[in-house]
Every structure is written in structure tokens, then in C-alpha cells.
Design a protein around this motif. Structure first.
Motif, mmCIF file in Angstrom:
data_model
loop_
_atom_site.group_PDB
_atom_site.id
_atom_site.type_symbol
_atom_site.label_atom_id
_atom_site.label_comp_id
_atom_site.label_asym_id
_atom_site.label_seq_id
_atom_site.Cartn_x
_atom_site.Cartn_y
_atom_site.Cartn_z
ATOM 1 N N GLY A 115 -3.827 -13.711 -4.760
ATOM 2 C CA GLY A 115 -2.778 -12.812 -5.212
ATOM 3 C C GLY A 115 -2.003 -12.203 -4.066
ATOM 4 O O GLY A 115 -1.914 -12.779 -2.977
ATOM 5 N N VAL A 116 -1.467 -11.022 -4.304
ATOM 6 C CA VAL A 116 -0.602 -10.349 -3.337
ATOM 7 C C VAL A 116 -1.213 -9.005 -2.956
ATOM 8 O O VAL A 116 -1.570 -8.200 -3.826
ATOM 9 N N GLN A 117 -1.317 -8.754 -1.659
ATOM 10 C CA GLN A 117 -1.789 -7.475 -1.144
ATOM 11 C C GLN A 117 -0.586 -6.665 -0.653
ATOM 12 O O GLN A 117 0.184 -7.123 0.198
ATOM 13 N N PHE A 118 -0.417 -5.457 -1.206
ATOM 14 C CA PHE A 118 0.670 -4.580 -0.790
ATOM 15 C C PHE A 118 0.156 -3.579 0.229
ATOM 16 O O PHE A 118 -0.978 -3.083 0.137
ATOM 17 N N GLN A 119 1.021 -3.262 1.219
ATOM 18 C CA GLN A 119 0.631 -2.403 2.335
ATOM 19 C C GLN A 119 1.743 -1.411 2.641
ATOM 20 O O GLN A 119 2.910 -1.660 2.329
ATOM 21 N N VAL A 120 1.370 -0.303 3.261
ATOM 22 C CA VAL A 120 2.349 0.703 3.638
ATOM 23 C C VAL A 120 2.177 1.031 5.117
ATOM 24 O O VAL A 120 1.060 1.119 5.634
ATOM 25 N N THR A 121 3.314 1.187 5.804
ATOM 26 C CA THR A 121 3.337 1.549 7.218
ATOM 27 C C THR A 121 4.182 2.800 7.397
ATOM 28 O O THR A 121 5.270 2.911 6.820
ATOM 29 N N THR A 122 3.683 3.734 8.200
ATOM 30 C CA THR A 122 4.416 4.971 8.439
ATOM 31 C C THR A 122 4.024 5.530 9.796
ATOM 32 O O THR A 122 3.034 5.100 10.405
ATOM 33 N N HIS A 123 4.811 6.491 10.281
ATOM 34 C CA HIS A 123 4.455 7.174 11.526
ATOM 35 C C HIS A 123 5.187 8.503 11.596
ATOM 36 O O HIS A 123 6.194 8.716 10.909
ATOM 37 N N ASP A 124 4.663 9.390 12.416
ATOM 38 C CA ASP A 124 5.298 10.678 12.668
ATOM 39 C C ASP A 124 5.590 10.767 14.160
ATOM 40 O O ASP A 124 4.663 10.899 14.970
#
Length: 379
Positions: A137-146
Motif C-alpha cells: 500500500g501507501v505510507q504517508f509521511q509528514v516533514t516539518t521544522h522550526d
């Protein structure tokens, strides 16, 4: 002899083991549940309800006619509006970043509760919501930074929305005991589901305040029709304090533990909302204050591996041809429609006379049994 010995042991075990029912399962007390947060850039919503026993199947009791206020550490207060359904709302614009506020609650019977003062944090923007096709299937990911290195603690929630079609298109309706042309499309729908898990991460142990490709939802390519037509994921990100992060971490460990003797054992998760009338009265919930950042992405079948055979969810649907005037004891098309079956289309005889209808169950014909037939505004 061995046979009788085995039977005897089984009877002995069955007769000596009494089910253990902790007193909390049937305790008469119901405790206040506070769900919501202080939104620094939008409207705030607080939901009040009551806990219930594990043996109860009804919905939790909502707490109505309460007075809910947000109070600033430096003075001033604002009162939430009672919506009458257990929710209390506050218009945007009254909260400031890096200031401390607390929640004050007084129920209709006069019991008071208050949270600790919490600092309202500004949430950094989401850099990217991405996905990766895997074998199943599909793995969803999130990227962020401060870039200021001030956030350190993050939490995410998401909403899935996907488009789908029922097994058959129905052009016929059954109204007032008559077959008529259908005015509404019940073949094309959308469904939305909110995340139920707890997704938190911290960059405290990193040299930079960066969260890179944190895994969120995994969508199967074989057990769901989510990816069949078009799929959308909306991710909401919020900044937490160290105390709020610890609360959600502990709650996650409690709710996601498999329960073996080698796993961390369940423990009481302590929130930051307390009884004022009775300081010993437990209160369920944790108040935080922050802004919310969002990002939405779409995935279409053309972006997925061509070898995938994603199910529609209607593979077992088989319609039936039902005569208008069948021989006894078969039911007629009108009787079947009156019993809940949905007509799909009519059948004509060689002479052009309507003699039957192709019909099916609502779960196969009416997509509204699994979603809504109103196209979302963002679609």
C-alpha cells in the motif's frame, strides 16, 4: 485412564476460575471529560461529556448548560457560547501567543473545575506531506521544522477523504408504491474519516528542530477501496509543550499497548484539569493552546503502480431480476422494493412491455450507506 484424567482437569479448571470484574467497571461515578484546545488563530471548541462504565453500550452523556470560560494569567476572561449539544465555542481573536491561559468550568449543578495555566504556542508550518508506495500500500509521511528551534514537540491529526462508486448505477426509484425515474445520483459518493490514533514526535534529542518523514497513516492496496478512484489526506499539525507531549505519549502507550506481560503495563494518565469543588475528583482530559497548520494532498490511481488491483469493495454484489408479476410464491418487484431492495433498471419484453426490474441490496446500489453523495468543496 488418561482420557478421564484430562476431562477431570478441564472441569477443575473451568470450575475454579472466576471472572475478575474490577470495581471501576461497574462504578456508579461518572467523571467529567474535557475535550478540546485553545486555538490561537481560529475559533476554539470545548466538548464536555461524562465517562461511562465499560459494560455500557450507549453513547456517553453530554454535559450541557455549563459555564465555560478562558481566563488569562494577567487578568481578563472570555465566556464560551453554549451550543446546547455539549459543545462550547469561542470566537477567534482573543488569545495571544506566548501568553498563559486556563479553562474554568462550572456545571449546571454547581460543581467547578479548572485547568492549569497553559502557554499558547505558535505552530510552525508543515514543510511537506509526502507518500511512498510500498508492497502492500501507501505510507504517508509528514516533514516539518522550526527555524527558531523553539517548538521541539509536535502532534498531528488527519482526515482521509476518498471517492468511490457503488456496484451499479440506479436510474429507477420506488416512491409512493410506484416505480419512477430517479432524480438523485446514489452511485457516486465520498467518505471522510478522522484519525483515531495518537501521533506525536519530538526533536529534543536532535541538533536541529526538524521532524523528517514522520509516518502517519498507511493505506492498504488490497483491503480497502480508498485508493481506487481518488484519495485525499488532510494533515493538521500543532505545537505542544513538554508537559502536553508527555501526556499524549503516556496516553498513546496506554491505548496502543498489546497487553502482554512484557509490554508496559497500563497506568493512570494524569491530565492538567482538576476539580475545584472536590480536589480529589478525577477529571479526564488535557488542555493545550496552540495554532494549527494544515496541508492537503491528493493521490490518483495513475500515480500508483500499474500492477496494483485495488478492490472496489463491491466484488460480492450480484443483482437479481425480479418480475412485476411472478408466479407464486415469489415476491414481485414492488414487494421487493417495499422490503428495501433498490431497482437498478427495467427489463422490457420483445414486445416492448416492461416485465421486470434488475434489483439489488442497498449496500450494493446506494453509495450513501457508506458515504455521502455531496461532492466536498475541496474536491
Amino acid at each position: 485412564m488418561r482420557k478421564y484424567l484430562t476431562i477431570g482437569i478441564a472441569l477443575l479448571i473451568g470450575s475454579c476460575v472466576d471472572p475478575y470484574r474490577p470495581p471501576e467497571v461497574s462504578a456508579p461515578n461518572t467523571y467529567l471529560v474535557v475535550d478540546g484546545f485553545l486555538n490561537a488563530t481560529g475559533g476554539s471548541t470545548i466538548r464536555l461529556s461524562r465517562t461511562q462504565n465499560l459494560s455500557e453500550s450507549k453513547k456517553p452523556t453530554i454535559e450541557t448548560k455549563a459555564t465555560v470560560k478562558v481566563e488569562g494569567e494577567k487578568g481578563g476572561s472570555q465566556t464560551f457560547v453554549d451550543q446546547g449539544d455539549g459543545t462550547y465555542t469561542l470566537a477567534a481573536g482573543g488569545l495571544q501567543f506566548n501568553q498563559k491561559y486556563r479553562l474554568s468550568i462550572k456545571t449546571a449543578v454547581g460543581r467547578s473545575y479548572a485547568s492549569d495555566y497553559v502557554t499558547v504556542k505558535q505552530t510552525p508550518k508543515i514543510d511537506n506531506v509526502s507518500w511512498q508506495a510500498q508492497n502492500q500500500g501507501v505510507q504517508f509521511q509528514v516533514t516539518t521544522h522550526d527555524p527558531t528551534n523553539n517548538t521541539k514537540y509536535y502532534r498531528w491529526e488527519y482526515e482521509e477523504t476518498w471517492e468511490f462508486y457503488s456496484a451499479y448505477y440506479s436510474s429507477v426509484d420506488y416512491l409512493n408504491k410506484q416505480f419512477v425515474s430517479r432524480a438523485e445520483n446514489i452511485n457516486h459518493c465520498w467518505r471522510t474519516e478522522k484519525s483515531t490514533g495518537i501521533f506525536v514526535a519530538s526533536s529534543v534529542k536532535l541538533t536541529e528542530d526538524v521532524i523528517n518523514k514522520f509516518p502517519l497513516v498507511f493505506v492498504s492496496n488490497s483491503s480497502s477501496n480508498r485508493l481506487k478512484i481518488r484519495y485525499s489526506l488532510l494533515v493538521r499539525q500543532s505545537a505542544l509543550t513538554a508537559e502536553a507531549f508527555e501526556y499524549w505519549q503516556n496516553l498513546r502507550k496506554n491505548t496502543e499497548s498489546l497487553g502482554s506481560i512484557f509490554d508496559p503495563q497500563p497506568f493512570q494518565v494524569i491530565g492538567n484539569i482538576h476539580g475545584v469543588t472536590d480536589p480529589n475528583e478525577p477529571v479526564v482530559g488535557y488542555l493545550s493552546g496552540y495554532s494549527v497548520e494544515e496541508q492537503r494532498i491528493f493521490v490518483s490511481p495513475t500515480q500508483l503502480p500499474s500492477t496494483w488491483r485495488i478492490p472496489s469493495g463491491y466484488e460480492s454484489c450480484v443483482p437479481d431480476t425480479v418480475l412485476l408479476a411472478p408466479p407464486a410464491p415469489d415476491l414481485s418487484a414492488a414487494e421487493m422494493a417495499g422490503a428495501g431492495w433498490i431497482p437498478i433498471e427495467g427489463y422490457l419484453s420483445p414486445q416492448g412491455i416492461l416485465i421486470a426490474y434488475l434489483m439489488g441490496s442497498p449496500t450494493c446500489i446506494d453509495c450513501r450507506t457508506a458515504g455521502v453523495n455531496v461532492k466536498p468543496g475541496f474536491w
